[in-house]
Structures are given as C-alpha cells and as structure tokens.
Design a protein around this motif. Sequence first.
Motif, PDB file in Angstrom:
ATOM      1  N   VAL A 112      12.470   5.911 -10.060  1.00  0.00           N
ATOM      2  CA  VAL A 112      13.664   5.126 -10.375  1.00  0.00           C
ATOM      3  C   VAL A 112      14.551   4.949  -9.144  1.00  0.00           C
ATOM      4  N   ARG A 113      14.566   5.952  -8.235  1.00  0.00           N
ATOM      5  CA  ARG A 113      15.311   5.772  -6.995  1.00  0.00           C
ATOM      6  C   ARG A 113      14.706   4.656  -6.151  1.00  0.00           C
ATOM      7  N   THR A 114      13.386   4.632  -6.088  1.00  0.00           N
ATOM      8  CA  THR A 114      12.696   3.579  -5.335  1.00  0.00           C
ATOM      9  C   THR A 114      12.998   2.217  -5.935  1.00  0.00           C
ATOM     10  N   MET A 115      12.953   2.143  -7.254  1.00  0.00           N
ATOM     11  CA  MET A 115      13.222   0.875  -7.934  1.00  0.00           C
ATOM     12  C   MET A 115      14.663   0.431  -7.711  1.00  0.00           C
ATOM     13  N   ASN A 116      15.584   1.372  -7.762  1.00  0.00           N
ATOM     14  CA  ASN A 116      16.989   1.057  -7.530  1.00  0.00           C
ATOM     15  C   ASN A 116      17.217   0.566  -6.102  1.00  0.00           C
ATOM     16  N   ASP A 117      16.537   1.191  -5.139  1.00  0.00           N
ATOM     17  CA  ASP A 117      16.644   0.737  -3.751  1.00  0.00           C
ATOM     18  C   ASP A 117      16.119  -0.687  -3.598  1.00  0.00           C
ATOM     19  N   GLU A 118      15.033  -0.984  -4.304  1.00  0.00           N
ATOM     20  CA  GLU A 118      14.484  -2.334  -4.270  1.00  0.00           C
ATOM     21  C   GLU A 118      15.499  -3.350  -4.811  1.00  0.00           C
ATOM     22  N   ASP A 119      16.099  -3.018  -5.949  1.00  0.00           N
ATOM     23  CA  ASP A 119      17.054  -3.929  -6.585  1.00  0.00           C
ATOM     24  C   ASP A 119      18.285  -4.157  -5.720  1.00  0.00           C
ATOM     25  N   ALA A 120      18.655  -3.148  -4.934  1.00  0.00           N
ATOM     26  CA  ALA A 120      19.856  -3.266  -4.102  1.00  0.00           C
ATOM     27  C   ALA A 120      19.739  -4.360  -3.050  1.00  0.00           C
ATOM     28  N   ALA A 121      18.502  -4.750  -2.730  1.00  0.00           N
ATOM     29  CA  ALA A 121      18.307  -5.789  -1.714  1.00  0.00           C
ATOM     30  C   ALA A 121      18.474  -7.202  -2.268  1.00  0.00           C
ATOM     31  N   VAL A 122      18.499  -7.338  -3.587  1.00  0.00           N
ATOM     32  CA  VAL A 122      18.535  -8.670  -4.194  1.00  0.00           C
ATOM     33  C   VAL A 122      19.820  -9.439  -3.864  1.00  0.00           C
ATOM     34  N   PRO A 123      21.017  -8.843  -4.018  1.00  0.00           N
ATOM     35  CA  PRO A 123      22.229  -9.608  -3.704  1.00  0.00           C
ATOM     36  C   PRO A 123      22.269 -10.130  -2.272  1.00  0.00           C
ATOM     37  N   THR A 124      21.695  -9.387  -1.337  1.00  0.00           N
ATOM     38  CA  THR A 124      21.652  -9.852   0.054  1.00  0.00           C
ATOM     39  C   THR A 124      20.792 -11.103   0.175  1.00  0.00           C
ATOM     40  N   ALA A 125      19.670 -11.121  -0.554  1.00  0.00           N
ATOM     41  CA  ALA A 125      18.804 -12.303  -0.544  1.00  0.00           C
ATOM     42  C   ALA A 125      19.511 -13.496  -1.175  1.00  0.00           C
ATOM     43  N   VAL A 126      20.279 -13.255  -2.230  1.00  0.00           N
ATOM     44  CA  VAL A 126      21.052 -14.330  -2.862  1.00  0.00           C
ATOM     45  C   VAL A 126      22.122 -14.842  -1.899  1.00  0.00           C
ATOM     46  N   ALA A 127      22.776 -13.915  -1.187  1.00  0.00           N
ATOM     47  CA  ALA A 127      23.853 -14.287  -0.258  1.00  0.00           C
ATOM     48  C   ALA A 127      23.367 -15.276   0.800  1.00  0.00           C
ATOM     49  N   PRO A 183       0.806  -1.223   0.000  1.00  0.00           N
ATOM     50  CA  PRO A 183       0.000   0.000   0.000  1.00  0.00           C
ATOM     51  C   PRO A 183       0.838   1.272   0.000  1.00  0.00           C
ATOM     52  N   GLU A 184       2.078   1.202   0.519  1.00  0.00           N
ATOM     53  CA  GLU A 184       2.916   2.406   0.557  1.00  0.00           C
ATOM     54  C   GLU A 184       3.353   2.850  -0.841  1.00  0.00           C
ATOM     55  N   LEU A 185       3.146   1.974  -1.841  1.00  0.00           N
ATOM     56  CA  LEU A 185       3.509   2.323  -3.218  1.00  0.00           C
ATOM     57  C   LEU A 185       2.276   2.577  -4.092  1.00  0.00           C
ATOM     58  N   ALA A 186       1.128   2.709  -3.471  1.00  0.00           N
ATOM     59  CA  ALA A 186      -0.117   2.868  -4.230  1.00  0.00           C
ATOM     60  C   ALA A 186      -0.158   4.158  -5.048  1.00  0.00           C
ATOM     61  N   ASP A 187       0.656   5.126  -4.682  1.00  0.00           N
ATOM     62  CA  ASP A 187       0.665   6.392  -5.423  1.00  0.00           C
ATOM     63  C   ASP A 187       1.865   6.502  -6.371  1.00  0.00           C
ATOM     64  N   ILE A 188       2.498   5.391  -6.675  1.00  0.00           N
ATOM     65  CA  ILE A 188       3.752   5.451  -7.430  1.00  0.00           C
ATOM     66  C   ILE A 188       3.570   6.072  -8.811  1.00  0.00           C
ATOM     67  N   ASP A 189       2.396   5.882  -9.392  1.00  0.00           N
ATOM     68  CA  ASP A 189       2.165   6.440 -10.725  1.00  0.00           C
ATOM     69  C   ASP A 189       2.028   7.963 -10.707  1.00  0.00           C
ATOM     70  N   GLN A 190       1.913   8.543  -9.514  1.00  0.00           N
ATOM     71  CA  GLN A 190       1.791   9.996  -9.386  1.00  0.00           C
ATOM     72  C   GLN A 190       3.094  10.664  -8.934  1.00  0.00           C
ATOM     73  N   ARG A 191       4.116   9.873  -8.698  1.00  0.00           N
ATOM     74  CA  ARG A 191       5.381  10.411  -8.209  1.00  0.00           C
ATOM     75  C   ARG A 191       6.248  10.903  -9.373  1.00  0.00           C
ATOM     76  N   PRO A 192       7.203  11.788  -9.074  1.00  0.00           N
ATOM     77  CA  PRO A 192       8.166  12.202 -10.105  1.00  0.00           C
ATOM     78  C   PRO A 192       8.979  10.999 -10.584  1.00  0.00           C
ATOM     79  N   THR A 193       9.378  11.039 -11.830  1.00  0.00           N
ATOM     80  CA  THR A 193      10.106   9.911 -12.404  1.00  0.00           C
ATOM     81  C   THR A 193      11.378   9.599 -11.636  1.00  0.00           C
ATOM     82  N   LEU A 194      12.113  10.635 -11.223  1.00  0.00           N
ATOM     83  CA  LEU A 194      13.354  10.406 -10.478  1.00  0.00           C
ATOM     84  C   LEU A 194      13.070   9.675  -9.171  1.00  0.00           C
ATOM     85  N   ASP A 195      11.969   9.984  -8.519  1.00  0.00           N
ATOM     86  CA  ASP A 195      11.586   9.312  -7.283  1.00  0.00           C
ATOM     87  C   ASP A 195      11.291   7.833  -7.550  1.00  0.00           C
TER      88      ASP A 195
END
Length: 324
Positions: free
Chosen positions: A44-59, A30-42
């Motif tokens: 892509v930053r959110t998406m990049n933060d999400e991706d940064a967690a993947v290597p830890t899950a693999v580890a 629900p915290e991302l329910a307004d994502i389509d209304q956010r600035p593009t830079l916001d």
Amino acid sequence: MAPSATPPPHPHHAELRTQLDTLTTEAFRPELADIDQRPTLDIVRTMNDEDAAVPTAVAAQLPRIAAAIDATAARMARGGRLIYAGAGTAGRLGVLDASECPPTFNTDPSQVIGLIAGGPSAMVQAVEGAEDSKQLAATDLDALHLSPTDTVVGVSASGRTPYAIGAVEHARALGALTIGLSCNAHSALAAAAEHGIEVVVGPELLTGSTRLKAGTAQKLVLNMLSTVTMIRLGKTYGNLMVDVRASNEKLRARSHRIVALATGAPDAEIESALTATNGEVKHAILVILGQLDAPTAAHRLAASDGHLRAALAAATAAATPEQP
C-alpha cells in the motif's frame, strides 16, 4: 478422435500487441515482479507513492485543460451540451462525472451526458467488442442529435480506443467541439481532437491495469472540466454551490448554510427567502442581498443568464439614485 488443431493467431492480435508494447500505460515493471510476496503495508505504501505522482502529471497539462474549459464554456453558454464518450473505466468515469452535475449544479440531466461503449449495462459488466467499434460511437452520438454547440470529450487511457476516437472524429465532422483525454503521449485520440490532453502517468502498479493511476488522472481532469466550466457558466457564487439542487434533507440543510454564508442573514430571513423562491439558493441570496421579491429576483437572474454577481450588480445599480 484426433485433437483439434490450435487455431493460428489472428493477425490483428499481433498488431494490437505491438501497439500495446509502445504504450507507457502498458509497460511491464520488473522491479515490481515480487509485489505479491511483499508485506501488505509495503504494497500500500508503494501504491500510495505511485498515486502521489498523478497530480504532477495533471499539472503539466493545465494550460491545455484551461483552454479546453474556456472553449467548452463558450459553447455551453450558447445552449450546448457536454458529452463524454469512453469504454470501460474511462466510460464509467465519464458517466460518473455527468451524473454528479444535476445534484451539484442543478443542470438538466440532458446538459452533461456520459456515453459508455456497450450502453448502460457496460457500467457493471464488460460488453464484448463494444470498445473496438468507431461506428458504435457515431451511432450513439447520432441518437443525441449532435449540434455544433455541443462538446464531445473522448476519454481513453491508452489513447487508441476506437470507440473514443470514433466519437471525436464523428463529432468533429459535425462541427462540435472535441477534446481527447488520454494517458499516453502522441496518442491517436489527442491527434483526432481539437484539444488534446495527455496526462502521462507512466506504467501502472499492475501491468496494464489502467483503472489505477490512469483512472485517477482521468477523474481529476474530468472534475476540472465539469467544475470549472460550471464556474464559468455562473453556477457558483465565489466557491459556494449556489445552484445546488436540494433533493434530500442533507442538501436542504446545505442550501440553508450556503445562503447563510453568502448573506450573513438570520435563520428566519433565510427560511423565508428559501420558501419564497421554492428552495432555489441563488434566488434566495438575490432576494436577501438585492432586497427584491422572488419574482423580481427570478427576472434579474434570467436577464443575467443565471450569473448571480451580474444580477446583484444590476439590482444595486437599479436601487442607486442617479447623481445630478
């Protein structure tokens, strides 16, 4: 004419919706329910933060991944194949990883294989119902004449895809090694396989779009499975791709550079060795470092099951006079 009645919901659909509700990869945020209304830079930053967690899950799964690799390499050393089986994004990632092995490691195209539910056309267009059939997976594997030396990797973000589970179940029944790669804990796919790898990346940026973090996680693990297996099989010398297939000008230049890095020899000697060995990088290195002719280098490598270090050690031992 009276309007047609809306058909009642299929009972299986209700069961499937209940299953999806339990999967972290399908969870709504629900915290991302307004994502389509956010600035593009916001965004892509959110998406990049999400991706940064993947290597830890693999580890968190590295010991399981390493065990699966060692088991796979042992079977492939006896002539077995590595076979990926999945649907949708998971299937495409398996096909991608398989297709990159011949140019990178000079493997025969039949040595690492990617199966996707629905066949090759499913690479670019969804094939209705293909992922829901365990029998289709069994049929696809039977066409490959599966043997106990083979390894089958079922790939599914949810861990519940019938095609991936069916592939693992059928392969295990035939005595093949089985690996189940998913992105949810306690998955049916991991339970069906000898080696279960569950990289739990959590809910996606877009609810249920498992080509995102889950897809990234699967790509990372498949990279490890194929690359480290090939290292164990002697397809590298240190971190040099000595089995690279020089099929174009870039790869021919790369071949020359790899021989140079391994030997430190001058360009003329490298070109002479590559010409004598038909462009085979591993053979050329052995010709130079072992001071051998091309046929002898080929013989030494064959006797060492393609392991360059072992062939070099044998060449050095043969050239060293026995001590009185």
